[in-house]
Design an enzyme around this catalytic site. Structure first.
Site, mmCIF file in Angstrom:
data_model
loop_
_atom_site.group_PDB
_atom_site.id
_atom_site.type_symbol
_atom_site.label_atom_id
_atom_site.label_comp_id
_atom_site.label_asym_id
_atom_site.label_seq_id
_atom_site.Cartn_x
_atom_site.Cartn_y
_atom_site.Cartn_z
ATOM 1 N N CYS A 1 9.006 11.094 30.628
ATOM 2 C CA CYS A 1 9.698 11.117 29.372
ATOM 3 C C CYS A 1 9.469 9.684 28.463
ATOM 4 C CB CYS A 1 11.011 11.477 29.599
ATOM 5 S SG CYS A 1 12.001 11.539 27.814
ATOM 6 N N LEU A 2 8.537 9.845 27.583
ATOM 7 C CA LEU A 2 8.281 8.356 27.094
ATOM 8 C C LEU A 2 8.034 8.639 25.413
ATOM 9 C CD1 LEU A 2 7.962 5.058 27.626
ATOM 10 C CD2 LEU A 2 5.615 5.822 28.121
#
Lengths: 150, 416
Positions: free
Chosen positions: A87-88
């Site tokens: 999750c970036l």
């Protein structure tokens, strides 16, 4: 787009000539768009001493769309789920064509140093991280020893 | 893969030795952050001041109206050409190989041992061989411009304050000189363009480009020296002024209020460009070379396939393929067309059409390539390979089934 393969070639050349410290990138035989990456865990983080495997794929629209990156090594991290998905923001809506493989990998390394439990992907890990950070960091270090030491 | 093989000549900032971080950085700064190539028609963004190739940033903005570097909101209309960057890049690129050669030469000589630190290598190379070579190169450029465009002598022997702008102008006309081959052919259009020279210079950007091309072709055709008096853009107000008068003009221009002058002229130019572009296309040009109408962005979802096809036909681009293909082709054409208009030395529309065809071909080959790679893997999971897979792992399936059933058998009695 004829310029895109050339840009990829350039990036690869650059990564070979001028490697990022602590990150090793290998092209998977026969596919210029697919890479195996080994990332050293950043120092002063629970991932220190670990060597984490990732796979990186450049979709056809690259650099107009972000590369697809996934951890292959099991991780205990609030922003990385069981399947290794990360999750970036820059891998999603904050992607920009001015970014490149190098910057993406550096950002991932930075994410290892600074987990963000407020924007979680692995909810149980994030919960643990918030309620008992010490314990969570210990678990992460244990996982690193178990899965990421070579 | 064809595109990769043909364009394998890779120049990169990392070509410079790591002992010269300044040169690496300079090389890096003169490249577009999107394509990593040297800028091709550098455009600066309105709000945040980042610079990209015209075509690159236009392609990005078609997808998302944000600056690719800082993600600030950005519209295509906010892009402005950044000629200085173009000229810087061209100068650097011109001397790059020489500089690299001299660096490797001086590095390989035993006197220049590795113990030299970066600073001395840097200054030594620049001071001795490199700067000499650079200056000869510049001299050569200057000579070639002078001989073909006949820049007056006073212009070159100006006071040092003007040396920079002088060099810039030289670079400018030098580049215009090695334009595509169409110019020689368009000789009958020269006269119409020359007549338009007497129209006030501010009226239109397009026209300025035309006149520049005309100067070039008149120079090559060899018309009277009076007509060869080179016109240059005033760096302040962007007005087209004869080279011999530029200094006088600059004095006047700089003493008047620069900011209001500049902004009004820029907006006037862009306004005029919008309204006059179709009208100013000369008839003779249309006959001599292929001049295609300026395309505009379309609301594709509101257009039927046949209507889009007709639009493409009217624009002069190939109307083949299905609606999606036509749409992507039209988007790319708009971007290419506008990027070409931004360019200091625009190519003919015929050449542009060729570029469009080449782009489409490379897209198709990319798709074919990845398709060829992806299809087998996706097919592996589909019907035909399922049977293969079953056959291949029949043994292991059998053992698994046996294990499971034995486990069941051992479990069952205990449960009961």
């Amino acid at each position: 787009m004829s310029m895109v393969p050339k840009r990829i070639m350039k990036e690869v050349e650059r990564l070979n000539k001028d490697p990022v410290p602590g990150i090793e990138v290998d092209i998977v035989e026969g596919n210029i768009r697919y890479f195996n990456v080994i990332m050293a865990g950043p120092s002063q983080s629970p991932y220190e001493g670990g060597h984490f495997k990732l796979e990186l794929f450049l979709p056809e629209e690259y650099p107009m769309s972000p590369p697809k990156v996934r951890f292959l090594t099991k991780m205990y991290h609030p922003n990385i789920d069981k399947l290794g998905r990360i999750c970036l923001d820059i891998l999603k809506d904050k992607w920009s064509p001015a970014l490149q493989i190098r910057t993406v990998l550096l950002s991932i390394q930075a994410l290892l140093s600074a987990p963000n439990p407020d924007d979680p992907l692995a909810n149980d890990v994030a919960e643990q991280w918030k309620t008992n950070e010490k314990q969570a960091i210990q678990t992460a270090a244990a996982w690193t020893r178990k899965y990421a030491s070579q | 893969m064809d595109g990769i093989a043909s364009s394998f000549e890779l120049d990169d900032p990392s070509d410079w030795p790591s002992t010269l971080p300044h040169l690496r950085e300079l090389d890096n700064l003169l490249r577009c952050p999107i394509c990593k190539e040297y800028f091709n028609t550098a455009m600066v963004t309105g709000g945040c001041g980042h610079t990209f190739c015209s075509l690159c940033v236009r392609r990005c903005l078609t997808q998302e109206t944000k600056c690719p570097s800082c993600r600030a909101p950005l519209n295509k209309s906010e892009l402005r050409p950044n000629r200085l960057v173009d000229n810087l890049m061209r100068t650097f690129k011109g001397g790059r190989q020489l500089l690299l050669n001299s660096l490797t030469k001086s590095n390989s000589t035993p006197t220049n041992s590795i113990s030299n630190n970066a600073e001395t290598v840097f200054s030594g190379c620049r001071g001795k061989s490199a700067s000499k070579e650079e200056s000869t190169l510049r001299k050569r450029q200057r000579i070639s411009t002078r001989s073909s465009a006949r820049i007056s002598n006073e212009a070159n022997n100006e006071n040092p304050a003007f040396a920079d702008s002088d060099a810039m102008q030289n670079g400018l006309s030098f580049v215009v000189l090695d334009d595509d081959g169409d110019i020689g052919v368009e000789s009958d259009e020269n006269y119409t363009d020359n007549e338009r020279d007497f129209v006030p210079a501010k009226s239109n950007n397009k026209k300025i480009d035309d006149t520049r091309r005309t100067e070039e072709s008149t120079a090559s055709v060899g018309i009277t020296p009076q007509q060869q008096d080179t016109k240059v853009h005033c760096p302040n107000c962007k007005q087209l002024v004869s080279q011999s008068l530029i200094n006088r003009h600059l004095d006047r221009c700089l003493s008047s209020l620069p900011s209001s002058n500049e902004s009004s002229s820029v907006s006037a130019v862009s306004q005029a460009k919008k309204h006059l572009a179709p009208m100013l296309k000369p008839q003779s040009k249309r006959a001599a070379t292929l001049a295609l109408p300026k395309p505009t962005k379309l609301a594709y979802s509101l257009l039927s396939e046949s209507k889009l096809r007709r639009t493409l036909k009217d624009l002069g681009i190939p109307p083949k393929g299905d609606k999606n293909q036509m749409q992507t082709r039209h988007i790319e054409w708009v971007n290419m067309y506008l990027a070409n208009e931004d360019s200091e030395s625009p190519v003919s529309h015929r050449a542009l059409l060729k570029q469009l065809a080449a782009w489409e071909e490379s897209m198709a080959s990319n798709q074919g390539e990845s398709g060829a790679k992806q299809q087998p893997s996706s097919q592996q999971s589909s019907s035909t390979s399922v049977t293969d897979h079953a056959a291949k792992y029949a043994d292991s399936f059998a053992t698994l089934v046996a294990q499971a059933s034995s486990a069941m058998r051992t479990k069952d009695p205990s449960c009961e």
